[in-house]
Design an enzyme around this catalytic site. Structure first.
Site, mmCIF file in Angstrom:
data_model
loop_
_atom_site.group_PDB
_atom_site.id
_atom_site.type_symbol
_atom_site.label_atom_id
_atom_site.label_comp_id
_atom_site.label_asym_id
_atom_site.label_seq_id
_atom_site.Cartn_x
_atom_site.Cartn_y
_atom_site.Cartn_z
ATOM 1 N N GLY A 119 -12.287 -3.044 41.655
ATOM 2 C CA GLY A 119 -10.957 -2.571 41.609
ATOM 3 C C GLY A 119 -11.086 -1.329 40.469
ATOM 4 N N ASN A 120 -9.640 -1.028 39.916
ATOM 5 C CA ASN A 120 -9.622 0.172 38.984
ATOM 6 C C ASN A 120 -8.673 -0.306 37.903
ATOM 7 O OD1 ASN A 120 -7.037 1.485 40.047
ATOM 8 N ND2 ASN A 120 -8.494 1.547 41.742
#
Ligand code: CTP
Length: 408
Positions: A214-215
């Site tokens: 993810g980020n």
């Protein structure tokens, strides 16, 4: 930090407070309205003053609180007619079953109901009562009468009630009521009739049922953009990745997880859209294989092979053209170096009308924080650098640029 919201700044809001335990939450609502820049005139019923002292509201709004209808001084200073006449919106929170019944039948036996009857602005009610009172057919009928006359409502919500029981009757939270007030005030704004898609947050690309790549995107910028477009009257679809935020009131929210989910949701709705604002931090790579079972810890090293995801903006660009309704596409460029050059290259490659460039390596802009420092670059090369500001304020400026693109 500037907390003003363009739509509420300088607006006259009459806040009616009736006698329910939720009246204490209206102090928070009054404070939020004032912080947003509104001029708030509070009108209380006698019963409301049993729950909260008028002084509380006076201190929060810096304006006198209207209580009794027949006070001569008040009649001249803030009489029911003048209050109603200058209001941009009358908001009653909490609205008890008793006050709702009076409003439905045109009774005007106190300052609040008299002001409501004299008021020519939109009326927004936030009902709050015991679930039995809310469920009573007479209240349902009264609400129907009011809605059929164009009165707007927010809530009530289901949850724990003051009686200790559970059910429908809780007043909506002040943040939600404020958002509903923005929706009512903005309905006929410059984006009325326009359908705007906003994407927000980061995507998650799974490599087993419990883990993902993810980020750090929080979704704050995209959610603020959706609210700003809603404030100008747009019909907003917010397509968002996992985010710890409530979608703004009055918009359609579609929760997605991966880049593929987001692409599907965007392409499904793009045919009816006038504009797309692509604020999401979409993963550029996803794990090549997503294991169907949790990966167990066996070896010292685990290598993930990542493959490119598809570029949503490029897919949209392919669909743009003759006969399409889509008139404006705004993209974002989150960069850590060569910010403007990279942003210009993306503007051209992704066939955008405007790109919002920001340096996410700065501590006060980019991911997870409430502020942003952005530069807007348009398709003809025009560049506007905005100073450090709240994401809400930046969103207002970006959506104003969208208005200009759609109106040209
Ligand atoms: N974007 C997209 N689909 C992707 C990746 C990004 O539509 N798979 C959009 C983003 O929402 C943003 C814009 O493209 O509006 C630029 O995103 P960014 O990640 O900065 O650019 P990339 O094209 O991914 O380039 P790079 O990661 O190499 O900087």
């Amino acid at each position: 930090m500037d907390t003003r919201i363009a739509l509420l700044d300088g607006k006259h809001i009459v806040l009616g407070v009736t006698g329910g335990i939720a009246a204490f939450k209206s102090a928070d609502l009054a404070s939020r309205l004032v912080q947003a820049g509104a001029l708030v005139d509070v009108v209380m019923t006698g019963a409301a003053t049993e729950f909260v002292r008028p002084l509380t509201f006076q201190a929060l709004t810096h304006r006198p609180v209207a209580l009794e209808m027949f006070s001569l001084l008040q009649e001249t200073d803030i009489g029911h007619v003048s209050l109603g006449q200058r209001a941009d919106l009358m908001l009653i929170a909490p609205a008890t079953a008793n006050t709702i019944a009076k409003l439905a039948h045109g009774l005007a036996d106190n300052m609040l109901t008299t002001t409501a009857l004299a008021c020519r602005s939109p009326l927004l009610l936030a009902p709050a009562m015991e679930s039995g009172m809310w469920g009573n057919p007479v209240t349902t009928a009264n609400m129907e009468i009011l809605r059929s006359r164009g009165v707007c409502t927010v809530g009530p919500e289901s949850g724990r009630l003051a009686s200790g029981g559970h059910g429908y009757g809780r007043m909506s939270e002040p943040a939600v009521i404020l958002d509903a007030a923005r929706w009512v005030l903005g309905r006929n704004g410059r984006l009325a009739g326009a359908a705007v898609i906003v994407t927000a947050g980061g995507t998650r690309e799974a490599f087993d049922p419990v883990r993902f790549v993810g980020n750090r995107s929080s979704g704050k910028m995209g959610f603020a953009l959706a609210a700003a477009a809603r404030d100008r009257g747009a019909a907003v679809t917010l397509i968002h990745g996992p985010a710890a935020l409530e979608p703004p009131y009055g918009i359609m929210a579609i929760a997605v997880e991966s880049c593929a989910d987001m692409e599907r949701a965007v392409l499904d709705s793009i045919g009816d859209a006038d504009a797309l604002v692509m604020a999401a931090a979409v993963a550029d790579y996803r794990p090549e294989i997503a294991a169907s079972q949790k990966i167990k810890k066996r070896d010292d090293r685990l290598t993930l092979s990542l493959v490119r995801t598809s570029d949503i903006l490029s897919a949209v660009a392919e669909q743009r053209g003759a006969g399409r309704r889509l008139k404006a596409v705004i993209g974002f460029a989150a960069e850590t170096r060569d910010v403007l050059d990279n942003a210009r290259e993306k503007l051209t490659r992704k066939k955008l009308d405007l790109i919002v460039a920001n340096d996410v390596s700065a501590a006060d802009s980019g991911f997870e924080v409430d502020t942003n420092r952005v530069t807007l670059i348009d398709a003809s090369g025009g560049m506007q650098t905005l100073p450090l500001m709240s994401k809400t304020a930046a969103a207002e400026q970006i959506i104003d640029r969208l208005v200009a693109i759609l109106e040209r």
